[in-house]
Design an enzyme around this catalytic site. Structure first.
Site, PDB file in Angstrom:
ATOM      1  N   GLU A   1       1.027  -1.294   0.045  1.00 49.72           N
ATOM      2  CA  GLU A   1       0.038   0.077   0.112  1.00 49.72           C
ATOM      3  C   GLU A   1       0.916   1.156  -0.017  1.00 49.72           C
ATOM      4  OE1 GLU A   1      -3.962  -1.455   2.388  1.00 49.72           O
ATOM      5  OE2 GLU A   1      -2.154  -0.968   3.611  1.00 49.72           O
TER       6      GLU A   1
ATOM      7  N   THR B   1      -6.181   0.576   1.912  1.00 58.44           N
ATOM      8  CA  THR B   1      -7.263   0.089   0.805  1.00 58.44           C
ATOM      9  C   THR B   1      -8.488  -0.183   2.018  1.00 58.44           C
ATOM     10  OG1 THR B   1      -6.629  -2.104   1.128  1.00 58.44           O
ATOM     11  CG2 THR B   1      -5.872  -0.961  -0.822  1.00 58.44           C
TER      12      THR B   1
ATOM     13  N   LYS C   1     -14.960   0.011   4.572  1.00 62.69           N
ATOM     14  CA  LYS C   1     -14.721  -1.105   5.394  1.00 62.69           C
ATOM     15  C   LYS C   1     -13.520  -1.449   5.382  1.00 62.69           C
ATOM     16  CE  LYS C   1     -15.846  -5.893   6.262  1.00 62.69           C
ATOM     17  NZ  LYS C   1     -14.436  -6.536   5.569  1.00 62.69           N
ATOM     18  N   ASP C   2     -12.696  -1.325   6.540  1.00 67.93           N
ATOM     19  CA  ASP C   2     -11.114  -1.370   6.433  1.00 67.93           C
ATOM     20  C   ASP C   2     -10.846  -2.178   7.841  1.00 67.93           C
ATOM     21  OD1 ASP C   2     -10.948   0.146   9.011  1.00 67.93           O
ATOM     22  OD2 ASP C   2      -9.163   1.203   8.194  1.00 67.93           O
ATOM     23  N   MET C   3      -9.814  -2.329   7.913  1.00 64.44           N
ATOM     24  CA  MET C   3      -9.007  -3.444   9.215  1.00 64.44           C
ATOM     25  C   MET C   3      -8.118  -2.663  10.173  1.00 64.44           C
ATOM     26  SD  MET C   3      -8.483  -6.881   6.864  1.00 64.44           S
ATOM     27  CE  MET C   3      -8.306  -7.927   8.173  1.00 64.44           C
TER      28      MET C   3
ATOM     29  N   ASP D   1     -12.563  -3.604  -3.476  1.00 62.55           N
ATOM     30  CA  ASP D   1     -13.552  -4.442  -3.671  1.00 62.55           C
ATOM     31  C   ASP D   1     -14.929  -3.990  -3.304  1.00 62.55           C
ATOM     32  OD1 ASP D   1     -11.996  -5.281  -1.067  1.00 62.55           O
ATOM     33  OD2 ASP D   1     -14.032  -5.569  -0.602  1.00 62.55           O
TER      34      ASP D   1
HETATM   35  N1  ADE Z   1      -9.213  -3.713   2.762  1.00 64.26           N
HETATM   36  C1  ADE Z   1      -9.698  -4.080   1.454  1.00 64.26           C
HETATM   37  N2  ADE Z   1     -10.725  -4.412   1.327  1.00 64.26           N
HETATM   38  C2  ADE Z   1     -11.485  -4.785   2.432  1.00 64.26           C
HETATM   39  C3  ADE Z   1     -12.513  -5.304   2.848  1.00 64.26           C
HETATM   40  N3  ADE Z   1     -13.478  -5.676   2.041  1.00 64.26           N
HETATM   41  N4  ADE Z   1     -12.488  -5.246   4.166  1.00 64.26           N
HETATM   42  C4  ADE Z   1     -11.708  -4.969   5.088  1.00 64.26           C
HETATM   43  N5  ADE Z   1     -10.754  -4.408   4.753  1.00 64.26           N
HETATM   44  C5  ADE Z   1     -10.425  -4.179   3.419  1.00 64.26           C
END
Ligand code: ADE
Length: 256
Positions: free
Chosen positions: A27, A103, A187-189, A213
């Site tokens: 990234e 992302t 939505k991420d992490m 996505d």
């Molecule tokens: N990073 C990229 N796409 C993701 C998703 N669908 N959920 C969590 N983190 C992401």
């Protein structure tokens, strides 16, 4: 004792030093190369987190990466590593503004598409922290409110709205309802975990997220993520460079 958060900071405080946290090498490596940052240095001798430091004109730039897990040889994505990276970065470097760049999954219901870049706005949630007890529920799911980013979003032409963080790439039906009820755009992490530490430390925090996505489509998320990663990162890089150039012009907290 000082309350946490950034509310007590003078709004005309200049931003001279920016930290940018990426979860994955893929990234942020190319944008660090483009700016000409130095080689990776460990944040701690026992941990995989790395930083790359340099300048863009008068702006000090430190990019931090969660690093590679030594047992599995993949990037340490997710909230645990993000929390630790943020804590170590803010302990070790003088940072005036923290940026989480990465992302995300987008939503077709809210006009998301691959390569669209968002600025987190309003607040950051945790969609997989379910604790059905008053008080703990709100602590667990947020929102962690954001006080900055709207001026930059306008100047960069980015849509803005709530971002939600969790530790899984896919989703459950309960999480889909969570996103709908709160109007989540990405939505991420990592973002909420990073923002929580930054808030505790009194450091202003913003997040920019590029879509790989579409969460509310029937395409398998992991396949879309891998297929679209390079495209989403190209767009993210453009936005991160434009963002850093705006900051390098000389900004104060009330102008971001
Ligand atoms: N990073 C990229 N796409 C993701 C998703 N669908 N959920 C969590 N983190 C992401």
């Amino acid at each position: 004792m000082q309350p946490n958060g950034t509310a007590g900071q003078p709004t005309d405080r200049p931003i001279r030093s920016v930290g940018v946290i990426f979860a994955m090498e893929a990234e942020g490596a190319s944008v660090a190369d483009t700016i000409g940052l130095g080689p990776p240095e460990p944040l701690h001798e026992n941990l995989p987190m790395r930083i790359r430091r340099g300048r863009l004109d008068d702006l000090e730039v430190t990019m931090a990466f969660n690093g590679i897990d030594s047992d599995h040889q993949v990037d340490r994505i997710g909230t645990e590593a993000a929390t630790l990276t943020t804590w170590m970065l803010l302990q070790q470097q003088r940072i005036d503004l923290l940026v989480n760049a990465g992302t995300c999954g987008g939503f077709q219901a809210r006009e998301g598409h691959v390569g669209k870049v968002y600025m987190a706005g309003y607040g950051l949630y945790f969609h997989d922290h379910r604790v059905n007890i008053d008080g703990f529920r709100e602590y667990a799911e947020g929102p962690i409110m954001l006080s900055h980013g709207s001026v930059l979003a306008g100047e960069l032409g980015l849509d803005s709205g709530p971002v939600s963080t969790g530790c899984s790439l896919d989703v459950t039906p309960a999480e889909i309802r969570f996103f709908q009820e709160r109007g989540v755009i990405a939505k991420d992490m990592e973002a909420a975990a990073i923002a929580r530490v930054a808030r505790d430390m009194g450091i202003p925090c913003i997040a920019v997220k590029s879509v790989t996505d579409i969460v509310d489509s029937d395409k398998p998320t992991h396949e879309e993520f891998l297929r679209n990663l390079a495209r989403a990162v190209d767009r993210l890089d453009e936005v991160v460079i434009s963002l850093l150039r705006l900051l390098a012009e000389g900004r104060t907290l009330d102008r971001i």
